[in-house]
Design an enzyme around this catalytic site. Sequence first.
Site, PDB file in Angstrom:
ATOM      1  N   TYR A  56      51.116  34.671  30.048  1.00  0.00           N
ATOM      2  CA  TYR A  56      49.776  34.844  29.471  1.00  0.00           C
ATOM      3  C   TYR A  56      49.850  34.753  27.943  1.00  0.00           C
ATOM      4  O   TYR A  56      50.368  35.646  27.275  1.00  0.00           O
ATOM      5  CB  TYR A  56      49.174  36.193  29.857  1.00  0.00           C
ATOM      6  CG  TYR A  56      48.985  36.418  31.336  1.00  0.00           C
ATOM      7  CD1 TYR A  56      48.951  35.357  32.246  1.00  0.00           C
ATOM      8  CD2 TYR A  56      48.826  37.712  31.839  1.00  0.00           C
ATOM      9  CE1 TYR A  56      48.778  35.583  33.606  1.00  0.00           C
ATOM     10  CE2 TYR A  56      48.644  37.937  33.203  1.00  0.00           C
ATOM     11  CZ  TYR A  56      48.631  36.872  34.079  1.00  0.00           C
ATOM     12  OH  TYR A  56      48.454  37.100  35.425  1.00  0.00           O
ATOM     13  N   SER A 207      41.451  38.962  40.046  1.00  0.00           N
ATOM     14  CA  SER A 207      40.161  38.252  40.058  1.00  0.00           C
ATOM     15  C   SER A 207      39.205  38.830  41.106  1.00  0.00           C
ATOM     16  O   SER A 207      38.593  38.083  41.871  1.00  0.00           O
ATOM     17  CB  SER A 207      40.367  36.748  40.288  1.00  0.00           C
ATOM     18  OG  SER A 207      41.001  36.150  39.191  1.00  0.00           O
ATOM     19  N   PRO A 208      39.051  40.153  41.159  1.00  0.00           N
ATOM     20  CA  PRO A 208      38.161  40.736  42.166  1.00  0.00           C
ATOM     21  C   PRO A 208      36.692  40.445  41.909  1.00  0.00           C
ATOM     22  O   PRO A 208      35.856  40.679  42.781  1.00  0.00           O
ATOM     23  CB  PRO A 208      38.459  42.237  42.055  1.00  0.00           C
ATOM     24  CG  PRO A 208      38.867  42.419  40.631  1.00  0.00           C
ATOM     25  CD  PRO A 208      39.657  41.184  40.297  1.00  0.00           C
ATOM     26  N   GLY A 210      35.787  37.319  40.972  1.00  0.00           N
ATOM     27  CA  GLY A 210      35.661  35.857  41.033  1.00  0.00           C
ATOM     28  C   GLY A 210      35.635  35.200  39.679  1.00  0.00           C
ATOM     29  O   GLY A 210      34.836  34.309  39.421  1.00  0.00           O
ATOM     30  N   PHE A 213      32.333  35.038  37.976  1.00  0.00           N
ATOM     31  CA  PHE A 213      31.220  34.311  38.598  1.00  0.00           C
ATOM     32  C   PHE A 213      30.367  35.257  39.441  1.00  0.00           C
ATOM     33  O   PHE A 213      29.136  35.147  39.476  1.00  0.00           O
ATOM     34  CB  PHE A 213      31.743  33.151  39.452  1.00  0.00           C
ATOM     35  CG  PHE A 213      30.664  32.177  39.858  1.00  0.00           C
ATOM     36  CD1 PHE A 213      30.361  31.082  39.065  1.00  0.00           C
ATOM     37  CD2 PHE A 213      29.938  32.361  41.026  1.00  0.00           C
ATOM     38  CE1 PHE A 213      29.352  30.189  39.431  1.00  0.00           C
ATOM     39  CE2 PHE A 213      28.941  31.481  41.406  1.00  0.00           C
ATOM     40  CZ  PHE A 213      28.647  30.399  40.599  1.00  0.00           C
TER      41      PHE A 213
END
Length: 331
Positions: A56, A207-208, A210, A213
């Site tokens: 990262y 990424s719970p 999304g 989004f």
Amino acid sequence: MQTRFLGQQQQPVPAIGLGCMGMSEFYGASDDAESLRTLARALELGINFFDSADTYGFGHNESLLGRFLKEGGPARRQQVVIASKFGIVREQGKYERRIDNSPAYIRQACEASLQRLGVEQIDLYYCHRRNPDVPIEDMVGAMAQLVAAGKVGQIGLSEVSARTLRQASAVHPIAAVQSEYSLWTRDPERDMLATCAELGTTFVAYSPLGRAFLTGTVKPEELADNDFRKSNPRFQGEAEHANRLLVEQLAAFASARGLSNAQVALAWLLSKHSHVIPIPGTRRIAYLEQNAAAANLTLSSSEIAGLDLLFDPLQVAGQRYPDAGMVGLES
């Protein structure tokens, strides 16, 4: 903040952790000062499980956490549970990657991460992606040696199959499996969640939301040029339109309960599984506080079933990464 437990050592951690990736890369410009304030606020809220990786920002993310730990002194280090990862090797400025699981590389990568973090031990150290060319016994064996040397507290795997988890667990206890899991990415429900529960392995959901989004706040046309979501299939064209219709229904569900989309998405994960810890990423205090509040929410079985049906995997359009991002993902 609710407490859950990490791995066979039953290390207590908050029910919601903090994904730190976006503080360094992939989501447009970031600001270190703002990120440091967010990390400090996280601790005030009881969120002390921070997730990083050497890839990262090409080490920047670990260095940022190292700075945060140093500024708080020994007492802060004792408060924080640090997770980091090895295995994804990239060239500066490129998204494409290769996967290195060789024992020599694992040892080298761990030493470099320890230096950037400024710590003597990484609490949880993951293999970020699996290279099947390296025998699982060799890879996990090298990770186990780091535990024996006191450089690593517990070990984990990311984006592996249930079969790989079983093979790895025969070599050394696997404290956690980290994979993408959310309303719109349900792959772990096939067999991984049950396997983790059987083996005493915690499941960490990245990424719970999304990649934001699901929050309903993202407009693909407004994303920065260096935001990797611009090339994500789920954020493009007809797929984006179809997925937005699902999010609009999620917004109606959340609004009827006086909640945000993000809070419902996190509460859905926490209410379904007692061995799952979501790690939503943010660099902004307002979103952090909103996410933290989800730890106190409980959805009913009928509400969970309704959300399951709304986000049936067949209704979600587009694969979850561009082709380059799929390298090293096991199904």
